[in-house]
Design a protein around this motif. Structure first.
Motif, short mmCIF file in Angstrom:
data_model
loop_
_atom_site.label_atom_id
_atom_site.label_comp_id
_atom_site.label_asym_id
_atom_site.label_seq_id
_atom_site.Cartn_x
_atom_site.Cartn_y
_atom_site.Cartn_z
N UNK A 55 4.63 -3.92 2.26
CA UNK A 55 4.11 -5.29 2.26
C UNK A 55 2.88 -5.29 3.16
N UNK A 56 1.80 -4.72 2.66
CA UNK A 56 0.62 -4.48 3.49
C UNK A 56 -0.08 -5.77 3.90
N UNK B 102 5.31 -3.15 11.55
CA UNK B 102 5.69 -1.82 11.05
C UNK B 102 6.83 -1.92 10.04
N UNK B 103 7.73 -2.88 10.22
CA UNK B 103 8.78 -3.09 9.23
C UNK B 103 8.18 -3.46 7.88
N UNK C 99 -0.78 -6.39 7.75
CA UNK C 99 -2.17 -6.52 8.18
C UNK C 99 -2.39 -7.84 8.91
N UNK C 100 -1.75 -8.90 8.43
CA UNK C 100 -1.90 -10.21 9.05
C UNK C 100 -1.36 -10.21 10.48
N UNK D 118 11.67 -2.61 -4.25
CA UNK D 118 10.30 -2.95 -3.87
C UNK D 118 9.69 -3.87 -4.90
N UNK D 119 8.90 -4.80 -4.44
CA UNK D 119 8.08 -5.58 -5.34
C UNK D 119 6.78 -4.82 -5.59
N UNK D 120 5.97 -5.34 -6.48
CA UNK D 120 4.69 -4.68 -6.75
C UNK D 120 3.88 -4.65 -5.46
N UNK D 121 3.38 -3.46 -5.08
CA UNK D 121 2.65 -3.31 -3.84
C UNK D 121 1.19 -3.06 -4.08
#
Length: 647
Positions: free
Chosen positions: A326-327, A319-320, A331-332, A514-517
């Protein structure tokens, strides 16, 4: 938090075992499950079984002889021993979901005997005038002080908790159709006043009895106060509860739900005893408040070193990552949890949100099938299936399943928010507003519901309302650029241009976190936060337009130049293309900025510069017709100037 010694680990194991038993005795099954899962995630959880031989006279399941959290009060033990048979009867009633019957074992019944007797069974009740049976009005006997004080705390908790659950059950049964004309969402639990009065009396007389409180009744009183909207006092009693007995996870959850800001969390944390449960509480609450610092990840890693296989703690890590978009990593982690525990339904609604945003349709279909086979009638399952239908653009079916989740549990936050999204897709703005409002009633920390309300009011062109809700969302997520961009847009719509500029600049600052998401929080695929030091050209363009409204043309032109600078990135070097900064390239936004600058240079008489910009536009393939018209105007102006110069 350092690693535990062998003695500390043995003590922790004994405390968790006691927590499972204590919570189960009081029918707090979710808290018991949580403690049991944490117990089994200890590395040495299976060691005792292997140490004890099957032929040994000592049972393999006996807990280690280590000191427990706190010795039990001798007076309480005597009362519990005296009530053993009644307690066993009451608990079996509770387990069979006969909650009123359970409460009546220890507390007086609400029905008087005269209400039970009829004409056939009680001749003395016959009226001399007409021979018909006379039924007296039932009276509700007060719970006397003696009857309450003579009970053990365990028995009193079980009886009052049964009354509370019975009230919740009747409240759900009496609730009107979901989002129907009579559904106000405020159906009260009729048992709360009686429970509150009983507990007030008990706490008032506690000093006179000389007994020590165990923390369970404080937990129940905290729940009742929170339901009665007396949140400040509820926090006080919940703090007392967790300080008296720290392994009741339900008390921590209630406390988490009442904290709305990091300042409130720090204030409460300073009043808590420092132990491993406080550590878990702090990490979990920080995650609920969308805090995603490196320090928080470090703290979570330290707890995971103690409970390395805890699915709950792994889900907190996922969740963090989810909150920072950082999907892939989120997801992993959820995928690993699913492989290790395929029948675990907790947090599957969050996992389905991630799969929805990433457009993993096959995985989402598999997750929906797996959850449905495990338990069709869990709110999490309904949300997973609803997300699957939403991804297929079958929004009516999605609403059916989100509504089903809410029929099962009207406080299930995800379903309210997701159903609001579906109503927006169906252009049913009023139903969307109702859904989002119910979501924030359940949890004021749900920034998605606040943002959804803002978006819906923007559709209705009620920009002042939209601004209020966007500001609430941005306060919860101060580092989300999309939320600040929405605030800036609303300020612009209501004419507060200077405030709009400040909000857009805040969006630029937030974007650097944020980095590119993969996409936005709502799956739209917009990338507001770009990595590599590249600023979002759309935000820069909107700032420039607001400066134009203030007639500050120099600042406007400067920001338009900044928009163009994002095409190659901040570190672009013409002599060495390999050192390019990874810019955004030519986009519709940069082309609009180039067209504005070309017209600006034309108005200033800088015809050569204007011609260069207009020719670039013709090559970009965006805004071509306007660029060609501008080129014709520039050439005509140059020719006219030449002609006037000759004459």
């Amino acid at each position: 938090m350092s690693s535990l010694s062998q003695a500390e680990e043995a003590r922790l194991k004994a405390q968790l075992q006691d927590a499972v038993v204590s919570c189960t005795e009081r029918c707090l099954y979710q808290s018991a499950k949580w403690a049991a899962e944490l117990l089994n995630s200890l590395p040495s959880a299976d060691d005792s079984a292997s140490v004890t031989d099957v032929d040994s006279p000592v049972p393999a399941s006996s807990p280690p002889q280590t000191p427990n959290a706190r010795p039990k009060d001798a007076a309480e033990l005597r009362l519990e021993a005296r009530e053993t048979t009644k307690y066993l009867l009451a608990k079996t009633y509770f387990d069979c979901r006969e909650f009123d019957r359970c409460a009546a074992v220890f507390l007086p019944s609400n029905l008087s005997k005269s209400f039970i007797y009829t004409q056939s069974s009680s001749p003395s009740a016959k009226s001399p005038q007409n021979g018909k049976s006379h039924i007296e009005t039932p009276t509700k006997p007060a719970v006397t002080e003696e009857s309450v004080q003579s009970l053990s705390q365990k028995a009193l908790f079980l009886a009052l908790y049964a009354k509370y659950i019975a009230g919740e059950k009747r409240m759900n049964e009496d609730s009107k159709m979901l989002l129907g004309p009579e559904d106000g969402g405020v159906t009260p639990n009729q048992e709360l006043p009686g429970i509150c009065a009983t507990l007030e009396e008990w706490f008032t007389n506690l000093p006179q009895t000389g007994r020590q409180s165990q923390g369970w009744l404080e937990y129940l009183y905290g729940i009742v106060l929170a339901k009665s909207k007396n949140e400040k006092l509820a926090i006080e009693y919940l703090i007392q509860s967790v300080n008296l007995y720290e392994y009741n996870w339900g008390a921590w959850q209630e406390l988490i739900g009442l904290l709305g800001t990091v300042e409130e969390l720090n204030k409460v944390s300073s009043r808590l005893q420092q132990n491993i449960m406080t550590f878990i509480f702090h990490v979990t609450t920080s995650q609920e408040l969308y805090q995603t610092s490196d320090q928080l990840h470090t703290s979570l890693s330290q707890i995971l070193s103690v409970f390395p296989t805890s699915s709950f703690l792994k889900a907190q890590r996922a969740l963090l990552h989810y909150h920072t978009k950082d999907f892939d990593e989120a997801e992993s982690i959820f995928s690993e949890i699913l492989i290790s525990e395929p029948h675990r339904l907790d947090n599957l609604d969050n996992y389905s949100n991630i799969l929805y945003v990433m457009n993993y349709r096959a995985k989402l279909a598999f997750l929906a099938q797996l959850a449905s086979n495990t338990d069709k009638f869990r709110p999490e399952t309904c949300c997973v299936i609803g997300n699957y239908f939403s991804l297929k653009s079958e929004h009516e079916k999605a609403v059916v399943y989100f509504r089903r989740a809410l029929i099962l549990d009207r406080t299930f936050l995800s379903a309210w928010t997701l159903m609001g999204h579906e109503f927006v897709e169906m252009k049913n703005t009023h139903a969307a507003i109702d859904s989002y409002r119910r979501a924030v009633d359940v949890n004021r920390k749900d920034y998605r519901a606040w943002y959804g309300l803002g978006q819906t009011y923007e559709v209705l062109e009620m920009h002042s309302y939209a601004l209020f809700y966007h500001q609430r969302a941005a306060a919860l997520r101060p580092y989300d650029p999309k939320l600040w961009m929405a605030v800036g847009q609303c300020f612009g719509k209501i004419g507060k241009v200077t405030s709009g500029i400040r909000a857009y600049k805040r969006a630029l600052v937030a974007g650097s976190y944020y980095d590119a998401g993969v996409g936005s929080s709502f799956g739209s695929g917009d990338m507001l936060a770009l990595g590599g030091g590249v600023l979002d050209p759309e935000v820069l363009y909107q700032i420039a337009l607001l400066y134009e409204r203030l007639h500050d043309m120099q600042e406007c032109a400067a920001y338009m130049e900044l928009v163009l600078a994002q095409e190659e990135g901040p570190d672009y070097d013409e002599g060495n293309s390999e050192t390019g900064g990874g810019g955004v390239g030519v986009t519709a936004t940069t082309s609009k900025a180039r067209l504005w600058l070309a017209r600006w240079e034309y108005m200033r008489g800088m015809f050569q510069k204007a011609m260069e910009l207009a020719n670039e536009l013709c090559q970009d393939g965006v805004e071509v017709e306007d660029a060609k018209a501008l080129v014709r105007d520039i050439r005509a102006r140059i020719e006219r100037d030449k002609h006037e110069g000759r004459s």
